[in-house]
Design an enzyme around this catalytic site. Structure first.
Site, PDB file in Angstrom:
ATOM      1  N   HIS A 112       0.814  -1.221   0.000  1.00  0.00           N
ATOM      2  CA  HIS A 112       0.000   0.000   0.000  1.00  0.00           C
ATOM      3  C   HIS A 112       0.847   1.271   0.000  1.00  0.00           C
ATOM      4  CE1 HIS A 112      -3.663  -2.231   0.323  1.00  0.00           C
ATOM      5  NE2 HIS A 112      -3.336  -2.777   1.491  1.00  0.00           N
ATOM      6  N   ASP A 152      -2.809 -10.435  -2.860  1.00  0.00           N
ATOM      7  CA  ASP A 152      -3.356 -10.003  -1.572  1.00  0.00           C
ATOM      8  C   ASP A 152      -4.835  -9.662  -1.763  1.00  0.00           C
ATOM      9  OD1 ASP A 152      -2.054  -8.667   1.200  1.00  0.00           O
ATOM     10  OD2 ASP A 152      -3.944  -7.753   0.569  1.00  0.00           O
ATOM     11  N   HIS A 154      -6.373  -7.221  -0.609  1.00  0.00           N
ATOM     12  CA  HIS A 154      -6.549  -5.777  -0.754  1.00  0.00           C
ATOM     13  C   HIS A 154      -5.890  -5.305  -2.045  1.00  0.00           C
ATOM     14  CE1 HIS A 154      -6.730  -6.566   3.605  1.00  0.00           C
ATOM     15  NE2 HIS A 154      -7.650  -5.620   3.608  1.00  0.00           N
ATOM     16  N   ASP A 241      -4.503 -12.912   2.798  1.00  0.00           N
ATOM     17  CA  ASP A 241      -5.752 -12.555   3.473  1.00  0.00           C
ATOM     18  C   ASP A 241      -6.983 -12.853   2.629  1.00  0.00           C
ATOM     19  OD1 ASP A 241      -4.887 -10.666   1.733  1.00  0.00           O
ATOM     20  OD2 ASP A 241      -4.823  -9.022   3.165  1.00  0.00           O
TER      21      ASP A 241
END
Lengths: 445, 585
Positions: A112, A152, A154, A241
């Site tokens: 991120h 991931d 996200h 995740d």
């Protein structure tokens, strides 16, 4: 004794003495059970799996890709330097041929973290993959074709931001639909900047996507794109995740699914990203990834509660994913037929404005970006960024970025802009990032 | 107290008698092959004869290092042994290719020692019948994560003893080590079970010997970690006695060292190999996970030692002969002397008998003899052989000899550097260990072995170190055996969220009475108490001398709330040697 089919280098760094805060998901305990599982499985005794120690990334490595405000040592900790340095070791092991594949199983994560860094967002401060990519291009050649496949849950908004206008990097991100999860971006129409349109591929998956869905995307979208692009290096940013036990997401992926994904993708380098089901998921996923990378049988890797917890993916989700894959394949195949003027406007520059929120550190950033549309190179860039910290601190900076293979016109325009900006009294800091020449200038007014 | 150390090696049996830190006598006899007791008795008697003050009022403590278990394993003489394993989910054991039969059982534990699936009694009994039908006479039972919860292993043992086997003793994995690594736990348990009967026969012989020779009081056996264990305990854990010979030599060097609290590097230079071991503040570095023997990776604690194929009898090869540019030579030096521009490589193979001893090979020993650095064998034979070899390259015997010695030193210096680089690159898992690595680099060099006198001083000079050449290197192994002290280790794992505490080596699984109040200090106290208790059970006098060697503690957070803490504490009886004065009195 057991011998692996592929030589694998493991850079394991659980940072057992570092946490964002004691109760934060990104805490000392995160890789404890992963360590227990890997040690107990005896995976490090397999002939062909070798463990290596991380190195420490220097400011110069970080400044190639980030503009940290006020500077690198002002925002990052030693732990971040070790995570980035460990990722660089993974690249060195592969590119020098010491191993066939490498796994940087370390924390804290980085995907991120965007180019401009005012603080931590999504538990990330600096982008491990991006620092590694620049390390690869500087050490082994600027024209190495790189593909990053981020799995991931996200959206890898940081990695996307850094390589948004970089024609040397293909970035594919598979993630839970941004309408339902942080950071709320990563839609199919985000496809890259004017110099690399189509080189950003976002696959927003519906909540509830399971092994079938992700593996379908891999086989019918990711692998065909990679086959077409023919990268020299495939990097898997392996967030964990998507797992059915993850406390922060709503996906339905299993350890066996991750292992199969790894086997199919056959990445050169795997880098851990997120994943906070530290007991129910990480020990099994990491064992599965390591076995799959080594070419060993992972079929017996199974979470204790899998049969009770995992339900088959719903038909609605399956239909949704099939439609998404069809769309994205068409978009990839036709990306070169699109007139960029229709996307970015006809002018000599492309400008955009964004708000970026730093959830971890509570910072609100307002960013203006101008990319020169150049016939001969990917174009120099100006970023003006103002950040308001929740403690009331305000900082305003400008960064001038000279891309790889910049033409002389862009280079001199960028340098002139840097000199002008340095005179601007409203800017706290002005930076010139010249990655190709490994030059990073900064002036505080 | 008088201690006799005996090391029964492959060729010789060495014995040393020490008392109050002094060496009172040493003896050497050839080892009678396959006759451990004969060799031991012979050496023992010769030693007592050499000791001219036989006023031994107190019983002698005998410390014995033998090749019994090592040879049984290397020669594959162990009993046919089956491993009953409960691997649970994870790596496929069928791919392990471990070198022993595995009977897979259901039943599994997770990383915190919680039961995931129960064992199936019928399946266990079936596996035992199958193993016995397959010829197995010894059994080992090993579960994945049994170091976190030995429950299944204990249950299976009970079941087998009650319902099935004719075998009296079963090896359980958790009793041998509290460390993780399921494949190593299986291999360790397999080896232990396979040599248990041999060990019992040996223990019986020693008991008879003690009855016959009343001067011997207690008997201890040497272990791979350089410590000792009681004779009786070797019946339960015979595998710990592997590789005790090399450990004895290192302990001998440690005992005789003039730099007992320093960082040192010990070079044991023999005929075929040089063994490098490393001491940090006086303590020898251990193998990271455990000993390796005959291709088996085990969890047996063992001293780290790196063996290099470089010794007094090593083969010498010319790897490169540079064409000297005569014009340049002439113009630069103005005369016609040739540069000695051949490059040598020594080892890793043994050449054979050195020319100095009547052989037909030239070796580093010959170079040392020819240069007058070593006074053994025939200097003229060595010089003649060197001259013949040197002639081919147009140089003299002395020049060649010097080149050989220099190459030997250079290769050893490189090997020492590589050893430290290896140790320094061992992975660590905390930021602080990366940022401030401990200084393990040596301050002193200790040499033993016949050629040590020749090579140690120049190597020390090249590395800028102080040095010591041990005078009684011939019996350093026996001195090391005599100087060794008991060692024992326990691992305490406490999980306050589950309210469970485990000490696998001591078969203990119990409830934590007040989990909320259980902190690091109590964990330490418990670990010290268990190490003391365990040490006493093993008959160690030194059970008060306990130290914590490793500790971990983690907050366990679930859903943003702290639900408990997990602790791992490893405590041991402090190892070390009795200091021995190296000058004979």
């Amino acid at each position: 004794m057991q011998t692996s089919k592929h030589k694998v280098g493991l850079i394991f760094f659980p940072a057992f003495d570092w946490a964002i805060t004691p109760d934060h998901p990104e805490r000392e305990e995160r890789l404890l059970y992963t360590r227990d599982q890997i040690m107990e499985e005896g995976l490090l005794d397999v002939a062909g799996i070798e463990e290596y120690r991380p190195e420490i990334a220097e400011d110069s490595h970080i400044n190639r890709i980030h503009v940290c405000v006020p500077d690198a040592s002002g925002v990052i900790t030693e732990s971040h330097r070790i995570a980035a340095g460990g990722t660089m070791v993974a690249a060195d092991l592969v590119l020098t041929g010491k191993v066939d594949r490498a796994f940087a199983l370390l924390r804290p994560p980085g995907h991120h973290a965007m180019r401009i860094v005012h603080g931590s967002r999504g538990f990330c401060l600096v982008n491990n993959e991006a620092i590694m990519v620049e390390h690869i291009r500087h050490t082994y050649g600027p024209d190495i074709r790189i593909a990053i496949v981020d799995t991931d849950a996200h959206h890898a908004d940081g990695t996307q931001d850094i390589f948004y206008n970089d024609p040397g990097v293909l970035h594919i991100s598979l993630h839970q639909d941004g309408r339902t999860l942080y950071p709320g971006t990563g839609f199919v129409e985000e496809r890259g900047g004017p110099a690399s349109y189509g080189m950003t591929v976002n696959v927003p998956l519906p909540p509830g996507t399971g092994d079938d869905g992700i593996l379908y995307v891999l086989e019918n979208l990711v692998l065909p794109i990679l086959e077409d692009y023919e990268p020299d290096i495939v990097i898997n940013a392996a967030g964990q995740d998507n797992h059915y036990t993850d406390p922060l997401t709503n996906m339905n992926f299993t350890a066996g699914g991750y292992a199969r994904l790894t086997e199919l993708l056959a990445p050169d380098i795997v880098v851990l990203e997120g994943g906070y089901s530290i007991e129910g998921a990480l020990p099994y996923i990491n064992a599965g990834i390591l076995l799959a990378l080594a070419g060993l049988d992972y079929s017996a890797v199974k979470e204790p509660d899998r049969s009770a917890r995992v339900t088959p993916q719903s038909d609605r989700v399956t239909q949704n994913i099939r439609g998404l894959v069809d769309t994205l394949r068409k978009m990839w195949n036709t990306r070169k037929n699109i007139d960029p003027d229709r996307v970015f406007g006809p002018g000599p520059v492309y400008e955009r404005e964004r708000r970026i929120y730093y959830d971890t550190d509570g910072i609100s950033e307002q960013q203006f970006e101008r990319i020169a549309r150049c016939e001969s190179c990917s174009g120099w860039r100006l970023v003006v960024s103002g950040a308001v910290h929740d403690i009331g601190k305000v900082s305003r900076i400008a960064a001038i970025i000279i891309p790889w293979h910049a033409c002389r016109t862009c280079r001199s325009a960028a340098e002139a802009e840097f000199e002008n900006a340095c005179k601007e009294p409203q800017l706290d800091h002005v930076y010139l990032q010249d990655t190709e020449r490994d030059r990073f200038l900064t002036t505080s007014t | 107290m008088v201690i006799v150390g005996i090391d029964v090696g492959g060729t010789n049996t060495d014995a040393a008698l020490i008392s109050e830190g002094r060496i009172l006598a040493t003896a050497k006899v050839p080892t009678c092959h396959d006759q451990l007791l004969e060799s031991t008795t012979l050496a023992f008697e010769k030693l007592l004869n050499a000791y001219d003050r036989p006023d031994l009022s107190d019983p002698i403590e005998l410390h014995l290092s033998t090749t019994l278990s090592t040879n049984a394993i290397i020669e594959g003489q162990g009993d046919p042994t089956a491993v009953l394993a409960a691997p649970g989910p994870g790596m496929n054991v069928a791919e392990l290719n471990p070198g022993f039969p595995i009977y897979v059982l259901s039943g599994s534990m997770d990383h915190r020692g919680r039961e995931v699936a129960p064992i199936n009694q019928e399946e266990v009994l079936d596996a035992v019948s199958q193993a016995e039908a397959g010829g197995a006479t010894a059994l080992a039972v090993v579960g994945k994560f049994s170091h976190r919860n030995p429950g299944h292993e204990l249950e299976i043992e009970k079941l087998i003893l009650k319902r099935a086997s004719k075998t009296g003793r079963i090896t359980l994995g958790h009793r041998l080590s509290g460390r993780p690594n399921f494949p190593r736990r299986m291999a360790t348990s397999y080896l232990n079970a396979s040599i248990a009967r041999h060990q019992a026969v040996f223990v019986d012989m020693i008991r008879k010997f003690m009855v016959r020779d009343r001067s011997v009081g207690r008997v201890f056996l040497l272990k791979a970690d350089g410590g000792t264990m009681q004779l009786e305990d070797s019946l339960i854990r015979p595998v710990e006695t592997i590789l005790s010979g090399p450990a004895a030599s290192i302990m001998g060097a440690e005992a005789l060292s003039a730099y007992p609290d320093s960082n040192t590097v010990i070079l044991d230079i023999g005929g075929t190999t040089t063994d490098i071991s490393v001491q940090i503040k006086g303590d020898t570095v251990f193998q990271r996970q455990g000993a390796e023997i005959a291709g088996y990776k085990t969890l047996v604690p063992a001293l780290f030692s790196r063996s290099i194929g470089l010794g007094g009898d090593s083969e010498i090869k010319v790897v490169r002969r540079l064409e000297s540019n005569k014009e340049t030579d002439a113009s630069l030096s103005g005369n016609n002397t040739l540069d000695l521009d051949i490059e040598l490589e020594i080892g890793p193979r043994r050449a054979g008998t050195p020319a100095a001893f009547g052989g037909d090979c030239i070796t580093p020993t010959d170079a040392a003899v020819a240069l007058g650095l070593a006074k053994v064998g025939s200097a003229s034979q060595a010089t003649r052989a060197l001259a013949d070899f040197a002639e081919i390259y147009g140089i003299g015997a002395k020049e060649l000899a010097t080149k050989i010695i220099d190459t030997f030193i250079k290769q050893l210096v490189v090997a020492i550097e590589e050893t430290y680089e290896y140790l320094e690159s061992r992975p660590v898992y905390t930021v602080s260990e990366i940022l401030t690595p401990p200084d393990i680099r040596p301050q002193a060099l200790i040499g033993l072995g016949a050629p040590a006198g020749v090579f140690i001083p120049p190597i020390a000079e090249s590395l800028g170190l102080k040095y010591q050449v041990l005078p009684c290197y011939e019996s350093a192994n026996a001195i090391g055996a005599a100087a060794s002290r008991p060692t024992a280790q326990i691992t305490l794992h406490a999980d306050t969220a589950l309210g469970v505490m485990t000490v696998p080596e001591a078969d203990y699984v119990g409830k934590i009475e007040r989990p909320v109040l259980f902190g690091i200090n109590q964990a330490r106290r418990e670990a010290m108490a268990w190490a003391t208790k365990f040490g006493k059970k093993l008959g160690l006098d030194e059970a008060d001398n306990i130290q914590i060697v490793e500790e971990e503690s983690f907050n366990m957070v679930r859903g943003f709330h702290t639900v408990g803490r997990t602790f791992m504490i490893r405590a041991q009886v402090r190892p070390g040697v009795r200091r021995i004065c190296s000058s004979p009195d």
